[in-house]
Enzyme design. Structure first.
Site, PDB file in Angstrom:
ATOM      1  N   MET A   1     -19.182   5.781 -32.615  1.00 40.70           N
ATOM      2  CA  MET A   1     -20.384   5.831 -33.557  1.00 40.70           C
ATOM      3  C   MET A   1     -19.871   5.348 -34.956  1.00 40.70           C
ATOM      4  SD  MET A   1     -22.942   6.998 -31.980  1.00 40.70           S
ATOM      5  CE  MET A   1     -24.142   7.389 -33.383  1.00 40.70           C
TER       6      MET A   1
ATOM      7  N   ARG B   1     -10.871  17.827  12.729  1.00 43.01           N
ATOM      8  CA  ARG B   1     -11.782  16.852  13.699  1.00 43.01           C
ATOM      9  C   ARG B   1     -11.044  16.332  14.752  1.00 43.01           C
ATOM     10  NH1 ARG B   1     -12.640  12.818   8.997  1.00 43.01           N
ATOM     11  NH2 ARG B   1     -10.433  13.346   9.066  1.00 43.01           N
TER      12      ARG B   1
ATOM     13  N   ARG C   1     -13.678  21.221  15.409  1.00 39.56           N
ATOM     14  CA  ARG C   1     -14.970  20.673  15.538  1.00 39.56           C
ATOM     15  C   ARG C   1     -14.842  19.628  16.668  1.00 39.56           C
ATOM     16  NH1 ARG C   1     -17.769  16.572  11.626  1.00 39.56           N
ATOM     17  NH2 ARG C   1     -16.208  15.260  12.559  1.00 39.56           N
TER      18      ARG C   1
ATOM     19  N   GLU D   1     -26.145  20.725   9.793  1.00 40.63           N
ATOM     20  CA  GLU D   1     -26.080  19.333   9.041  1.00 40.63           C
ATOM     21  C   GLU D   1     -27.493  18.570   9.239  1.00 40.63           C
ATOM     22  OE1 GLU D   1     -22.854  17.146  10.639  1.00 40.63           O
ATOM     23  OE2 GLU D   1     -22.826  18.318  12.552  1.00 40.63           O
TER      24      GLU D   1
ATOM     25  N   SER E   1     -21.099  26.350   9.301  1.00 38.11           N
ATOM     26  CA  SER E   1     -20.370  25.445   8.317  1.00 38.11           C
ATOM     27  C   SER E   1     -21.442  24.318   7.925  1.00 38.11           C
ATOM     28  CB  SER E   1     -18.962  24.881   8.844  1.00 38.11           C
ATOM     29  OG  SER E   1     -18.434  24.114   7.925  1.00 38.11           O
TER      30      SER E   1
ATOM     31  N   GLY F   1     -22.551  21.015   6.784  1.00 36.01           N
ATOM     32  CA  GLY F   1     -21.868  19.653   6.760  1.00 36.01           C
ATOM     33  C   GLY F   1     -22.868  18.978   5.633  1.00 36.01           C
ATOM     34  N   THR F   2     -22.642  19.267   4.435  1.00 37.29           N
ATOM     35  CA  THR F   2     -23.467  18.765   3.285  1.00 37.29           C
ATOM     36  C   THR F   2     -23.526  17.101   3.358  1.00 37.29           C
ATOM     37  OG1 THR F   2     -21.808  19.258   1.818  1.00 37.29           O
ATOM     38  CG2 THR F   2     -23.490  20.888   2.216  1.00 37.29           C
ATOM     39  N   ASN F   3     -22.555  16.523   3.607  1.00 35.06           N
ATOM     40  CA  ASN F   3     -22.620  15.058   3.918  1.00 35.06           C
ATOM     41  C   ASN F   3     -23.893  14.357   4.653  1.00 35.06           C
ATOM     42  OD1 ASN F   3     -20.328  15.113   2.406  1.00 35.06           O
ATOM     43  ND2 ASN F   3     -18.944  14.155   4.062  1.00 35.06           N
ATOM     44  N   ASP F   4     -23.687  14.958   5.828  1.00 37.54           N
ATOM     45  CA  ASP F   4     -24.895  14.521   6.958  1.00 37.54           C
ATOM     46  C   ASP F   4     -26.155  15.209   6.649  1.00 37.54           C
ATOM     47  OD1 ASP F   4     -24.224  12.605   8.876  1.00 37.54           O
ATOM     48  OD2 ASP F   4     -22.976  13.887   9.779  1.00 37.54           O
TER      49      ASP F   4
END
Ligand code: ADP
Ligand code: MG
Ligand code: MG
Length: 906
Positions: free
Chosen positions: A110, A590, A649, A776, A795, A797-800
């Site tokens: 500013m 994985r 997994r 997921e 678990s 799987g918050t991406n999917d």
């Protein structure tokens, strides 16, 4: 709509109507000016127009309420009384500054206008009163420069061509004058020359902007107030708000304050200081000052500033006199104020001061920005000084700052062998390696192309913000530790070296030279931001996590968190790294990882053989060959994680991902399988799917081919049995991906149990494990109570889950996410920070449903969100047991979890 509220708050003269807690209304600057006044510190009198008036100003389409005009007039009158001068008075005029101040500081974003009130009517009186025409014309030329730039150009939305801004044109006129006279410094310009320059400036302003420079104090004041309001919606301010996630509707306050002058001669000065070193955290009063200078001179990097005291002199400024020796009395007073401010605010302060003819005036204080390493140092120091408690210490280091500490420094070994081509001021530590560019645009382009760059500039200005953001490191010729580049870089924890005076930039030729050697755009440079060393080569980097201070800090952090922290790791190397960072288990291993990257050739060829098998016999044979590799992979990680749980997994990706591409590979496989290349191709094609993300993957694969599941179960149980026989304590947890129904789980559990019994029998080991599932897919979350009948853990799987809930393909979202964010259809990228409204709700429902059947159900979260601080706060709140994130984000997750717990308990 414009009700009768208090719009103007006065401060100065040891009293104030507002105080330090009123940041929202008075902005950070105004609130602290009030607070310093209350503390009895010498603050030039003035008043703050509230942030609410900024909103009013916009609602009125750029205007002021009558009430505001009245309030300003009466506050100005009070200020005049305090200062014993009158604004616009031809005999003895009061001059004021007009300063912006948002709730949270936006350095350089500013604009501030100084010396308001100088005009044809007041100039003669001012000269007579001060007996210092040089000073008066210097102040006047500054007013013209700032006002024409901020109020007449930027606030009007005029976008001049590069280099043609009014400020730059006026700057050039002054440079030309200096050159013609052979002056090195601004201070050499005489009164007559300045007077003449002011006249020419005004002609230029009229010529370029088509408007006369305002010649009454009143017009200048209201022009400036409007200019500050308008600057809130200037391009630079908006860009900065985007980066810092500051809401657009906060608005800025305006501070109108009596001027004090650091440019009245050899007993006057201006400076900027930090109560502790903002780059290292060192508990020493640290700062820079310039004699006979005003306002932004120190920050703008016009001259190399002097050091504040003897103890903090550097290579670059050791020949310059410190304030401590030049004006010992003033220094003492300032040092006492420093201590008082720290005691009062319990934190490091960033201070602006001006000395007018030997008198000290305080112009600003605020909590100082600092690098990650400084934040850590200060938190730990203040803790041991008793200034703050452990909880506060934990809150003092932000996850982003911790991230920065974990970021690379130049590898000392490789640095030792390289030649330092130049030294500058170590403005912001860490190491940066990249190819050099000379403009902000070039930096952005290169970064967009995935390249690491070092941005080289004469000095930076707010216009460079986005380019600086895009660069790995910043190197400037001019400026001190408090220059724009230094402040901004430190705020971001970006490596930065300023004041590298031996560097000569040739912008047109896109090159830079040091002594006789020239380097071109695209050449590799490395910077050591902690020392200020520049290398013209590509050096190695290393991380700084072995710092004992970091380790002690993290011990304190762990006292406060409830959430467990696991890691996503599929190799012993990653597992070891995560353990070193404090991971308490693996939340996601994985199985398919063994088919990618290093040493994957052989297992991958076995897998391909299995995939392209036509009969169960062929498949069985291929799987038998694959199993030892799988067991070895599982075993090495279980071994390193001894005593800590590891979630395995089952194979998740669609099989066609593994189908060989290229004639060579196809031939190889054809020979192995004893079939023709054409057959290999045909079998591969059969696996092709239109929408593989929702195709034959995860548990579905294992329903079709139970043999594939059996192999994995056997590999895991055999590894477990063998490790137990070695006297170790492996804790495997088996997790089924992409499930939508409890029956899938039961189907798998039966196979898994069968294999366990077989392995128990053949080895004589009792095999304890947990059987669970990913959640997921929305259906799984919504039927969690059923899933939990078989699953012993979830678990998320918050991406999917995000992909499936939004129906946004993770891999294609890049094409439209920008439009969704730009048009404010989404507040943030749901793949980065959990979407609480829907995805988060599903997680919450899932946990509740699951625990209704199985109260001790363990619920974890794996996926990128596990390392995202905002998401971690949410997970902490809804009763998740642990988050799992990549090894490097483990400390960040630990800190976020502790801060979430502290905030929630407050
Ligand atoms: P920023 O937010 O960019 O730091 P400031 O409002 O603090 O902007 O002002 C810019 C510079 O002008 C600072 O160096 C400040 O100390 C100086 N300044 C502002 N008001 C006055 C004043 N009334 N008298 C003297 N110097 C001032
Ligand atoms: Mg400024
Ligand atoms: Mg300031």
């Amino acid at each position: 709509m414009f009700e009768n509220k208090k719009r103007v708050y006065r401060f100065g003269g040891k009293i104030a109507e507002g105080d330090g807690t009123m940041r929202e209304l008075l902005g950070g600057k105004g609130a602290n000016l009030a607070e310093m006044s209350k503390l009895g510190m010498p603050v030039p009198a003035g008043f703050t127009i509230t942030t609410e008036c900024c909103a009013e100003y916009y609602e009125l389409g750029g205007g002021y309420t009558e009430q505001l005009k009245k309030d300003v007039a009466s506050a100005l009158e009070a200020t005049e009384k305090q200062m014993g001068k009158k604004f616009g008075d031809p005999e003895d005029p009061l001059l004021v500054s007009c300063r912006s101040g948002a709730r949270s500081s936006m350095p350089g974003m500013m604009d501030t206008i100084l010396n308001i009130g100088l005009c044809s009517a007041t100039l003669p009186g001012m000269i007579k009163k001060t007996g210092n025409p040089r000073f008066v014309y210097d102040a006047y030329r500054r007013l013209i420069m700032m006002y024409s730039d901020v109020v007449m150009e930027k606030a009007e939305g005029i976008e001049p061509e590069d280099g043609q801004g009014i400020r730059q044109q006026l700057d050039r006129m002054m440079e030309e004058l200096k050159e013609a006279r052979g002056y090195k410094s601004d201070t050499e310009i005489t009164a007559e020359e300045l007077k003449d320059l002011c006249a020419k400036f005004k002609v230029k302003v009229k010529e370029v902007l088509g408007v006369e420079f305002p010649d009454t104090a009143e017009a200048q004041l209201w022009g400036s107030i409007g200019g500050v309001f308008k600057s809130w919606n200037g391009k630079r301010a908006i860009a900065y708000r985007r980066i810092e996630k500051i809401p657009d509707d906060w608005g800025t306050a305006v501070n109108v304050q009596s001027m004090v002058f650091g440019n009245m001669g050899e007993t006057s000065a201006t400076g900027v200081a930090f109560s502790r070193n903002p780059a290292t955290g060192d508990n020493k009063f640290y700062g820079e000052w310039l004699i006979n200078a005003q306002g932004e001179d120190v920050v703008a990097g016009i001259r190399t500033p002097n050091p504040l005291n003897e103890a903090t002199k550097t290579e670059q400024n050791k020949h310059l006199q410190s304030l401590e020796t030049a004006m010992p009395e003033v220094y003492k007073e300032l040092d006492a104020i420093r201590k008082r401010l720290e005691e009062h605010f319990h934190d490091m302060q960033d201070i602006e001061f001006t000395i007018q003819e030997g008198h000290l005036w305080m112009l600003q204080c605020r909590i100082g920005k600092r690098t990650g390493i400084a934040a850590l140092q200060m938190a730990m120091d203040m803790l041991s000084e008793g200034m703050i408690d452990e909880k506060e210490a934990v809150m003092r280091v932000s996850p982003a700052q911790l991230d920065e500490i974990l970021h690379p420094i130049l590898d000392p070994a490789s640095e030792k062998k390289a030649e330092v081509i130049a030294k500058g001021l170590p403005a912001s530590p860490g190491g940066a390696v990249g190819t050099i560019v000379f403009t902000s645009e070039a930096a952005m382009e290169a970064a967009a192309a995935g390249k690491k760059v070092i941005l080289i500039r004469e000095e930076t200005s707010p216009e460079d913000i986005e380019g600086m953001r895009a660069s790995a490191g910043i190197l400037t010729t001019r400026g001190g530790m408090t220059s724009h580049a230094a402040l901004v870089a430190r705020g971001w924890g970006k490596c930065c070296i300023v004041g590298c005076e031996s560097m000569k930039i040739n912008l047109a030729g896109k090159s830079v030279s040091f002594g006789g050697t020239t380097y071109k755009e695209g050449d590799w440079f490395s910077l050591n931001g902690a020392k200020g060393y520049v290398y013209a080569t590509k050096l190695d980097t290393m991380d700084a996590s072995e710092n004992p201070l970091f380790i002690r800090f993290m011990e304190i952090v762990d006292k406060f968190r409830r959430l467990g922290i696991r890691t996503n790791a599929d190799t012993p190397e990653d597992a070891a790294r995560a353990l070193a960072f404090g991971a308490e288990g693996i939340g996601l291993f994985r199985i398919e990882h063994m088919f990618y990257g290093k040493n994957s050739e052989t297992p991958l060829s076995k897998l391909r053989k299995m995939i392209l098998s036509d009969t169960n016999e062929e498949r069985k044979a291929a799987l038998a060959e694959l199993e030892p590799f799988m067991k070895a992979s599982v075993k090495s990680t279980l071994k390193i994680m001894n005593g800590k749980p590891v979630v395995f997994r089952l194979l998740d990706p669609p099989l066609h991902e593994f189908v060989p591409k290229g004639v060579e590979k196809e031939k190889e496989l054809a020979t192995e399988l004893g079939i023709s290349v054409a057959d290999v191709e045909k079998r591969g094609e059969n696996l092709h799917e239109v929408n593989p993300m929702m195709g034959h993957r995860g548990v579905r694969l294992h329903v079709t081919y139970p043999l594939i599941a059996e192999t994995q179960y056997r590999a895991i149980f055999t590894a477990q049995a063998e490790l137990q026989q070695e006297g170790l304590h492996p804790i495997p947890e088996i997790m089924i991906p992409v499930t939508v129904s409890e029956r899938e789980l039961r189907f798998q559990k039966a196979i898994c149990e069968k294999i366990r019994e077989q392995v128990e029998q053949s080895t004589g080991e009792a095999l304890v494990y947990k059987f669970g599932t990913m959640i997921e897919i929305p259906r799984a979350a919504l039927t969690a109570d059923r899933m939990a009948r078989t699953a012993e853990f979830f678990s998320f799987g918050t991406n999917d889950l995000t992909q499936m809930t939004f129906g946004f393909s993770r891999d294609d979202v890049g094409t439209f996410m920008g439009d969704y964010l730009g048009n404010k259809i989404l507040d943030g990228d749901p793949f980065q920070t959990i979407d609480v409204k829907a995805v988060g709700k599903l997680v919450e429902l899932g946990i509740r449903g699951g625990r209704s059947k199985r109260p001790d159900l363990k619920c974890g979260v794996c996926g990128e969100h596990g390392g995202d601080p905002d998401s971690v706060h949410f997970f902490n709140k809804i009763g998740v047991d642990y988050v799992s994130c990549s090894p490097f984000r483990v400390p960040i997750a630990r800190l976020s979890a502790a801060q979430a717990a502290i905030k929630q308990s407050a």
